[in-house]
Design a protein around this motif. Structure first.
Motif, PDB file in Angstrom:
ATOM      1  N   LEU A   4      52.049   8.201 -84.316  1.00  0.00           N
ATOM      2  CA  LEU A   4      52.783   9.695 -85.122  1.00  0.00           C
ATOM      3  C   LEU A   4      51.194  10.534 -85.459  1.00  0.00           C
ATOM      4  O   LEU A   4      51.867  12.258 -85.235  1.00  0.00           O
ATOM      5  CB  LEU A   4      53.183   9.138 -86.704  1.00  0.00           C
ATOM      6  N   TYR A   5      50.019  10.145 -85.628  1.00  0.00           N
ATOM      7  CA  TYR A   5      48.846  11.307 -85.743  1.00  0.00           C
ATOM      8  C   TYR A   5      49.736  12.166 -84.128  1.00  0.00           C
ATOM      9  O   TYR A   5      49.087  13.067 -83.892  1.00  0.00           O
ATOM     10  CB  TYR A   5      48.102  10.782 -86.108  1.00  0.00           C
ATOM     11  N   GLU A   6      49.018  11.400 -83.071  1.00  0.00           N
ATOM     12  CA  GLU A   6      49.235  11.167 -81.360  1.00  0.00           C
ATOM     13  C   GLU A   6      50.205  12.587 -81.703  1.00  0.00           C
ATOM     14  O   GLU A   6      50.474  13.413 -80.476  1.00  0.00           O
ATOM     15  CB  GLU A   6      48.898  10.678 -80.922  1.00  0.00           C
ATOM     16  N   VAL A   7      51.159  11.841 -81.780  1.00  0.00           N
ATOM     17  CA  VAL A   7      52.817  12.869 -81.426  1.00  0.00           C
ATOM     18  C   VAL A   7      52.959  14.258 -82.130  1.00  0.00           C
ATOM     19  O   VAL A   7      52.816  15.361 -81.899  1.00  0.00           O
ATOM     20  CB  VAL A   7      54.606  11.866 -81.820  1.00  0.00           C
ATOM     21  N   ILE A   8      53.098  13.986 -84.049  1.00  0.00           N
ATOM     22  CA  ILE A   8      53.248  14.897 -84.144  1.00  0.00           C
ATOM     23  C   ILE A   8      51.823  16.046 -84.409  1.00  0.00           C
ATOM     24  O   ILE A   8      52.142  17.096 -84.169  1.00  0.00           O
ATOM     25  CB  ILE A   8      53.632  14.853 -85.759  1.00  0.00           C
ATOM     26  N   TYR A   9      50.820  15.845 -84.771  1.00  0.00           N
ATOM     27  CA  TYR A   9      49.575  16.899 -84.867  1.00  0.00           C
ATOM     28  C   TYR A   9      49.348  16.765 -83.678  1.00  0.00           C
ATOM     29  O   TYR A   9      49.205  18.049 -83.409  1.00  0.00           O
ATOM     30  CB  TYR A   9      48.131  15.726 -85.926  1.00  0.00           C
ATOM     31  N   LYS A  10      48.967  16.217 -83.156  1.00  0.00           N
ATOM     32  CA  LYS A  10      47.826  16.896 -81.810  1.00  0.00           C
ATOM     33  C   LYS A  10      48.944  16.928 -80.286  1.00  0.00           C
ATOM     34  O   LYS A  10      48.489  17.944 -79.748  1.00  0.00           O
ATOM     35  CB  LYS A  10      47.508  15.175 -80.772  1.00  0.00           C
ATOM     36  N   MET A  11      50.099  16.991 -80.976  1.00  0.00           N
ATOM     37  CA  MET A  11      51.217  17.254 -79.476  1.00  0.00           C
ATOM     38  C   MET A  11      51.598  18.385 -80.163  1.00  0.00           C
ATOM     39  O   MET A  11      51.835  19.275 -79.262  1.00  0.00           O
ATOM     40  CB  MET A  11      52.476  16.541 -79.406  1.00  0.00           C
ATOM     41  N   TRP A  12      52.276  18.786 -81.629  1.00  0.00           N
ATOM     42  CA  TRP A  12      52.936  20.358 -81.561  1.00  0.00           C
ATOM     43  C   TRP A  12      52.225  21.234 -82.783  1.00  0.00           C
ATOM     44  O   TRP A  12      52.055  22.346 -82.499  1.00  0.00           O
ATOM     45  CB  TRP A  12      53.996  19.531 -82.406  1.00  0.00           C
ATOM     46  N   VAL A  13      51.492  20.137 -83.161  1.00  0.00           N
ATOM     47  CA  VAL A  13      51.011  21.777 -84.770  1.00  0.00           C
ATOM     48  C   VAL A  13      49.513  21.710 -84.021  1.00  0.00           C
ATOM     49  O   VAL A  13      49.041  23.272 -83.726  1.00  0.00           O
ATOM     50  CB  VAL A  13      50.250  20.342 -86.233  1.00  0.00           C
ATOM     51  N   HIS A  14      48.407  21.069 -83.517  1.00  0.00           N
ATOM     52  CA  HIS A  14      47.256  21.459 -83.460  1.00  0.00           C
ATOM     53  C   HIS A  14      46.907  22.729 -82.487  1.00  0.00           C
ATOM     54  O   HIS A  14      46.450  23.359 -82.392  1.00  0.00           O
ATOM     55  CB  HIS A  14      46.195  20.824 -82.538  1.00  0.00           C
ATOM     56  N   PRO A  15      48.192  22.326 -81.027  1.00  0.00           N
ATOM     57  CA  PRO A  15      48.048  23.586 -79.985  1.00  0.00           C
ATOM     58  C   PRO A  15      48.738  24.910 -81.065  1.00  0.00           C
ATOM     59  O   PRO A  15      48.013  26.216 -80.519  1.00  0.00           O
ATOM     60  CB  PRO A  15      48.968  22.750 -79.156  1.00  0.00           C
ATOM     61  N   SER A  16      49.837  24.851 -81.475  1.00  0.00           N
ATOM     62  CA  SER A  16      50.046  26.331 -81.984  1.00  0.00           C
ATOM     63  C   SER A  16      48.948  26.764 -83.681  1.00  0.00           C
ATOM     64  O   SER A  16      48.912  27.830 -83.484  1.00  0.00           O
ATOM     65  CB  SER A  16      51.208  26.236 -82.413  1.00  0.00           C
ATOM     66  N   LEU A  17      48.299  25.649 -83.658  1.00  0.00           N
ATOM     67  CA  LEU A  17      47.266  26.400 -84.899  1.00  0.00           C
ATOM     68  C   LEU A  17      45.691  26.863 -83.998  1.00  0.00           C
ATOM     69  O   LEU A  17      45.835  27.506 -84.253  1.00  0.00           O
ATOM     70  CB  LEU A  17      46.973  25.335 -86.186  1.00  0.00           C
ATOM     71  N   PHE A  18      45.786  26.179 -82.927  1.00  0.00           N
ATOM     72  CA  PHE A  18      44.885  26.849 -82.111  1.00  0.00           C
ATOM     73  C   PHE A  18      44.506  27.474 -81.848  1.00  0.00           C
ATOM     74  O   PHE A  18      43.908  28.675 -81.741  1.00  0.00           O
ATOM     75  CB  PHE A  18      44.179  25.469 -81.288  1.00  0.00           C
ATOM     76  N   TYR A  19      45.961  27.921 -80.530  1.00  0.00           N
ATOM     77  CA  TYR A  19      46.660  29.684 -80.332  1.00  0.00           C
ATOM     78  C   TYR A  19      46.449  30.952 -81.675  1.00  0.00           C
ATOM     79  O   TYR A  19      45.526  31.692 -81.419  1.00  0.00           O
ATOM     80  CB  TYR A  19      47.702  28.928 -80.042  1.00  0.00           C
ATOM     81  N   LYS A  20      46.560  30.143 -82.359  1.00  0.00           N
ATOM     82  CA  LYS A  20      47.095  30.720 -83.457  1.00  0.00           C
ATOM     83  C   LYS A  20      45.269  31.351 -84.095  1.00  0.00           C
ATOM     84  O   LYS A  20      44.926  32.883 -84.307  1.00  0.00           O
ATOM     85  CB  LYS A  20      47.395  30.522 -85.331  1.00  0.00           C
ATOM     86  N   TYR A  21      44.593  30.250 -83.936  1.00  0.00           N
ATOM     87  CA  TYR A  21      43.438  31.252 -84.979  1.00  0.00           C
ATOM     88  C   TYR A  21      42.190  31.112 -84.268  1.00  0.00           C
ATOM     89  O   TYR A  21      41.160  31.765 -84.624  1.00  0.00           O
ATOM     90  CB  TYR A  21      42.859  29.686 -86.338  1.00  0.00           C
ATOM     91  N   PHE A  22      42.346  30.735 -82.726  1.00  0.00           N
ATOM     92  CA  PHE A  22      41.174  31.111 -81.811  1.00  0.00           C
ATOM     93  C   PHE A  22      40.846  32.669 -81.366  1.00  0.00           C
ATOM     94  O   PHE A  22      42.008  32.518 -80.402  1.00  0.00           O
ATOM     95  CB  PHE A  22      40.650  30.044 -80.719  1.00  0.00           C
ATOM     96  N   GLU A  23      40.136  33.280 -81.047  1.00  0.00           N
ATOM     97  CA  GLU A  23      40.615  34.363 -81.315  1.00  0.00           C
ATOM     98  C   GLU A  23      38.762  34.474 -80.491  1.00  0.00           C
ATOM     99  O   GLU A  23      37.827  34.770 -81.318  1.00  0.00           O
ATOM    100  CB  GLU A  23      41.154  36.056 -82.190  1.00  0.00           C
TER     101      GLU A  23
END
Length: 169
Positions: A56-75
Motif C-alpha cells: 500500500l505504501y509503494e502504491v499510494i505514497y511512492k506512486m501517487w503522492v510523492h511524485p506530485s509533492l516532490f514536483y510541487k516543492y522542488f525548485e
C-alpha cells in the motif's frame, strides 16, 4: 524559481512501478521460503499484513503522492553568483551554492529518462553537491554549458593568481 519538468511526475511513477515489482518479487520469494521451510515461525497473518501495508505504501505514497509533492516543492534558481535549491516535502531544505565553488558537473540520462526527454544534473563542490533532477534535455544542456564555462573561468583565474604569487616570491 524554476521547476523540474512536468514530465518528471510520470517518470517518477514509472520508477515506482519498477520498485513495486521488485518488492512483489521479494515478498513472493519470502512467502514461498516461509511456507516450505517454516524458518520464520511467524504467523502468516502477521507476515501478510506487513507485506500488504508495504505494498500500500509503494502504491499510494511512492506512486501517487510523492511524485506530485516532490514536483510541487522542488525548485531552483541560478543568479549571477549562486545556485539556490529549495528541496524537501516534510523537511524543507534551502541550499545556496556559490557558482565559483562548483568543481564538476555531470549529466545523467537513463533509457527511461531519454524516452521522456529528460536529463538530470549532478553538481559537485568541495563540500558536497546537489542534484537537479529530471530537467528538459535542452534546459539541462544549457545549465551544464553555463556551469562548465564558469568552472573553466574559475580555473583560469586560479592559475593566474598562482602565477602572480610565483612572480612575487
Amino acid at each position: 524559481m524554476e521547476k523540474v519538468s512536468r514530465k518528471a511526475i510520470n517518470y517518477w511513477r514509472i520508477q515506482a512501478v519498477f520498485g513495486l515489482l521488485v518488492a512483489l518479487v521479494v515478498i513472493i520469494i519470502c512467502g514461498v521460503l516461509a511456507y516450505f521451510f517454516d524458518f520464520l515461525h511467524i504467523p502468516a497473518m502477521i507476515v501478510g499484513g506487513i507485506a500488504g501495508l508495504y505494498l500500500l505504501y509503494e502504491v499510494i505514497y511512492k506512486m501517487w503522492v510523492h511524485p506530485s509533492l516532490f514536483y510541487k516543492y522542488f525548485e531552483f534558481k541560478f543568479t549571477d553568483e549562486v545556485l539556490i535549491v529549495n528541496d524537501g516535502i516534510f523537511n524543507r531544505k534551502h541550499t545556496v551554492i556559490p557558482l565559483f565553488r562548483i568543481q564538476n558537473v555531470d549529466v545523467t540520462e537513463g533509457p527511461i529518462m531519454s524516452k521522456f526527454g529528460l536529463k538530470g544534473i549532478s553538481i559537485s563542490t568541495a563540500g558536497g553537491g546537489t542534484y537537479l533532477p529530471e530537467l528538459e534535455k535542452d534546459r539541462a544542456d544549457e545549465i551544464r554549458t553555463m556551469i562548465r564555462s564558469i568552472v573553466k573561468a574559475n580555473r583560469k583565474r586560479e592559475k593566474a593568481i598562482l602565477k602572480e604569487d610565483e612572480v612575487h616570491d
